[in-house]
Design a protein around this motif. Structure first.
Motif, short mmCIF file in Angstrom:
data_model
loop_
_atom_site.label_atom_id
_atom_site.label_comp_id
_atom_site.label_asym_id
_atom_site.label_seq_id
_atom_site.Cartn_x
_atom_site.Cartn_y
_atom_site.Cartn_z
N HIS A 60 -9.08 -0.61 5.15
CA HIS A 60 -8.41 -1.60 5.99
C HIS A 60 -8.97 -1.66 7.40
N TRP A 61 -9.28 -0.51 8.01
CA TRP A 61 -9.72 -0.47 9.40
C TRP A 61 -11.06 -1.19 9.61
N VAL A 62 -11.83 -1.37 8.55
CA VAL A 62 -13.16 -1.97 8.66
C VAL A 62 -13.07 -3.44 9.07
N THR A 63 -12.12 -4.16 8.49
CA THR A 63 -12.03 -5.61 8.73
C THR A 63 -10.66 -6.05 9.22
N ASN A 64 -9.66 -5.16 9.16
CA ASN A 64 -8.28 -5.48 9.54
C ASN A 64 -7.74 -6.64 8.69
N HIS A 108 -9.22 -1.64 -9.05
CA HIS A 108 -8.47 -0.49 -9.57
C HIS A 108 -9.10 0.83 -9.09
N ARG A 109 -10.41 0.84 -9.00
CA ARG A 109 -11.09 2.03 -8.46
C ARG A 109 -10.72 2.23 -6.99
N ARG A 110 -10.65 1.13 -6.26
CA ARG A 110 -10.22 1.19 -4.86
C ARG A 110 -8.84 1.84 -4.75
N ASP A 111 -7.92 1.39 -5.60
CA ASP A 111 -6.55 1.90 -5.55
C ASP A 111 -6.49 3.38 -5.90
N THR A 112 -7.33 3.81 -6.85
CA THR A 112 -7.37 5.22 -7.23
C THR A 112 -7.86 6.08 -6.06
N THR A 113 -8.92 5.64 -5.39
CA THR A 113 -9.43 6.36 -4.23
C THR A 113 -8.38 6.47 -3.15
N LEU A 114 -7.72 5.37 -2.86
CA LEU A 114 -6.71 5.34 -1.81
C LEU A 114 -5.50 6.20 -2.17
N SER A 115 -5.13 6.18 -3.44
CA SER A 115 -4.01 7.00 -3.90
C SER A 115 -4.30 8.48 -3.73
N GLY A 142 -1.17 10.70 3.54
CA GLY A 142 -0.24 9.58 3.61
C GLY A 142 -0.97 8.24 3.58
N ILE A 143 -0.29 7.21 3.11
CA ILE A 143 -0.94 5.92 2.91
C ILE A 143 -1.36 5.27 4.23
N SER A 144 -0.52 5.32 5.25
CA SER A 144 -0.86 4.67 6.52
C SER A 144 -2.10 5.26 7.14
N GLN A 145 -2.19 6.59 7.16
CA GLN A 145 -3.37 7.25 7.72
C GLN A 145 -4.61 7.03 6.85
N SER A 146 -4.39 6.93 5.55
CA SER A 146 -5.52 6.69 4.64
C SER A 146 -6.19 5.36 4.94
N LEU A 147 -5.40 4.34 5.22
CA LEU A 147 -5.93 3.01 5.50
C LEU A 147 -6.70 2.95 6.81
N GLU A 148 -6.45 3.92 7.69
CA GLU A 148 -7.14 3.95 8.99
C GLU A 148 -8.08 5.13 9.11
N HIS A 170 -11.31 6.79 9.28
CA HIS A 170 -12.68 6.34 9.54
C HIS A 170 -13.73 7.16 8.80
N GLN A 171 -13.32 8.20 8.13
CA GLN A 171 -14.25 8.95 7.30
C GLN A 171 -14.44 8.28 5.94
N HIS A 172 -13.60 7.30 5.66
CA HIS A 172 -13.68 6.58 4.38
C HIS A 172 -13.79 5.08 4.67
N GLU A 173 -15.03 4.62 4.74
CA GLU A 173 -15.28 3.19 4.98
C GLU A 173 -15.27 2.41 3.67
N VAL A 174 -16.04 2.88 2.71
CA VAL A 174 -16.12 2.23 1.40
C VAL A 174 -15.21 2.97 0.42
N LEU A 175 -14.36 2.22 -0.29
CA LEU A 175 -13.40 2.86 -1.19
C LEU A 175 -13.81 2.79 -2.66
N SER A 176 -14.59 1.79 -3.02
CA SER A 176 -15.06 1.71 -4.40
C SER A 176 -16.35 0.90 -4.45
#
Length: 237
Positions: free
Chosen positions: A132-136, A183-190, A197-203, A205-211
């Motif tokens: 999320h933080w990449v493009t908001n 679905h791969r994105r959701d698995t990584t984020l989960s 936590g989900i809020s911190q996961s979305l921000e 910066h160590q994880h730019e690409v999720l899938s």
């Protein structure tokens, strides 16, 4: 599951739609190559590609259907020349709102759907999602993105109309792959959310690409043609 397996699992009506979309993407790609030299040149227009700059500038926007894209390059990869970021203008629930020039954003935002990696020839070589933080914008659910993808239509006039036509066909061809990508994105984020936590996961910066899903567009066109021939033989042979 391979692209061939996904095609085999489709009913005839769904497959016919995918096949038609693939044909449209091939014709448009050929048209772009004939008119501009490549898809990339349709966006770059002969300019030197500078890291992080967007091509074209301003972004290509379909005000009627709410889709938007730009191309840029900021990775030093051996295969990827750059990538096209695709957005959708809607509320967080996916409801379409028209883009009004000079008006401030309220509930509507250009939200990222996914990105397409291309090589130096302008051939697509992969799909990926970003955090999320990449493009908001809004963080759209997989079901919301899939709904926008299944009705995707990028229709504009002018110099970028041919690449918009290619994009429409390309996405229609790859809906099952895009669904797998999300679905791969959701698995990584989960998995990230379990730790921080989900809020911190979305921000994070160590994880730019999720899938990421690698593709071979020209090969997949051939796979489609073979499946088309197989179905013709089954139905009429």
């Amino acid at each position: 599951m391979s692209y061939r397996s996904m095609l085999r699992a489709m009913g005839d009506a769904e497959f016919a739609h995918v096949y038609k979309c693939a044909q449209c993407s091939v014709y448009a790609w050929g048209d772009a190559t004939h008119k501009h030299g490549s898809l990339l040149q349709n966006w770059i227009c002969g300019k030197e590609v500078r890291e992080d700059e967007r091509y074209p500038d301003p972004d290509v926007l379909d005000r009627r259907h709410g889709y938007q894209f730009f191309y840029h390059s900021h990775r030093h990869a051996t295969v990827e020349h750059g990538h096209l970021h695709l957005f959708y203008h809607a509320t967080i629930s996916g409801n379409r709102r028209y883009v009004r020039e000079g008006k401030p954003w309220k509930r509507t935002a250009p939200s990222h759907l996914f990105a397409i990696s291309l090589d130096s020839r302008g051939l697509p070589v992969g799909l990926f999602t970003v955090n999320h933080w990449v493009t908001n914008g809004h963080w759209l659910s997989t079901s919301t993105i899939l709904a926008t993808i299944k009705r995707f239509r990028f229709q504009i006039e002018g110099e970028h109309s041919v690449s918009a036509e290619w994009l429409t066909g390309f996405i229609g061809m790859y809906v099952p792959i895009i669904e797998n990508l999300l679905h791969r994105r959701d698995t990584t984020l989960s998995n990230l959310a379990k730790a921080i936590g989900i809020s911190q996961s979305l921000e994070d910066h160590q994880h730019e690409v999720l899938s990421v899903v690698k593709i071979d567009w020209m090969h997949d066109i051939q796979v489609l043609e073979k499946e088309w021939e197989r179905r013709k033989m089954t139905c009429f042979g």
